[in-house]
Write an enzyme that holds these catalytic residues in place. Structure first.
Site, PDB file in Angstrom:
ATOM      1  CB  CYS A 186      -4.745 -24.308   0.829  1.00 14.48           C
ATOM      2  SG  CYS A 186      -4.756 -25.617   2.057  1.00 14.48           S
ATOM      3  CG  HIS A 210       0.075 -38.504 -12.277  1.00 16.19           C
ATOM      4  ND1 HIS A 210      -0.492 -39.629 -11.740  1.00 16.19           N
ATOM      5  CD2 HIS A 210       1.304 -38.419 -11.730  1.00 16.19           C
ATOM      6  CE1 HIS A 210       0.355 -40.197 -10.918  1.00 16.19           C
ATOM      7  NE2 HIS A 210       1.451 -39.483 -10.881  1.00 16.19           N
ATOM      8  CD  GLU A 270      -7.707 -31.291   0.117  1.00 16.56           C
ATOM      9  OE1 GLU A 270      -8.204 -30.747  -0.878  1.00 16.56           O
ATOM     10  OE2 GLU A 270      -7.613 -30.729   1.228  1.00 16.56           O
TER      11      GLU A 270
HETATM   12 ZN    ZN Z   1      -4.653 -29.125  -1.121  1.00 13.87          ZN
END
Ligand code: ZN
Length: 153
Positions: A23, A73, A137
């Site tokens: 991450c 975006h 997520e």
């Molecule tokens: Zn992530």
């Protein structure tokens, strides 16, 4: 208790600078945002939203104006992530959102709650308010913020 929920999706980039594994790399997600409102049903004959807690199209329009269109975006970057901020700033007109917290799904959900809690106004005296924000997520990982516990940080 009666609630309604509107789902919106957006794409954004981020990284978790201190993370021990993958991450920390620049990457993105397709986020799913669930906005849950609580309140009594509007009883106002002749009004477009008569019989509703709030018109779903109004929930969507307000969320887009105040949050989703800003984050979609964009790259969501932590204020103190200096290396990435310098890189993003080097690109003309790049869509960057600087956050005062690391853009984990927990912190993004809290930020979304803090923004949207002021957006949904009680216009009819029905007690309308933002009850919960759920932010996915990934399909398997999400955070929830409930009204009342949202001002802790
Ligand atoms: Zn992530």
């Amino acid at each position: 208790m009666l609630t309604i929920t509107r789902k919106l999706e957006f794409d954004a980039g981020h990284r978790i600078p201190d993370h021990k594994s993958q991450c920390r790399n620049l990457h993105g997600h397709r986020y799913t945002l669930l906005i849950t409102l609580v309140g009594a049903v509007v009883e106002a004959d002749g009004q477009s939203d008569n019989g509703m807690i709030m018109d779903f199209s109004d929930i969507k329009a307000l969320a887009k104006t105040h949050l989703v269109d800003l984050w979609d975006h964009a790259f969501l970057v932590y204020r103190n992530d200096t290396a990435v901020r310098q890189f993003l700033d080097s690109m003309p007109d790049h869509k960057t959102v600087v956050l005062d917290r690391i853009p984990t799904v927990e912190n993004l959900a809290k930020a979304a709650f803090d923004i949207l809690k002021n957006v949904y106004q009680d216009r009819y005296g029905t007690g309308l308010s933002l009850s919960k924000i759920t932010l996915y997520e990934t399909p398997n990982c999400w955070a929830e913020v409930n009204g009342g516990g949202a001002s802790n940080g």
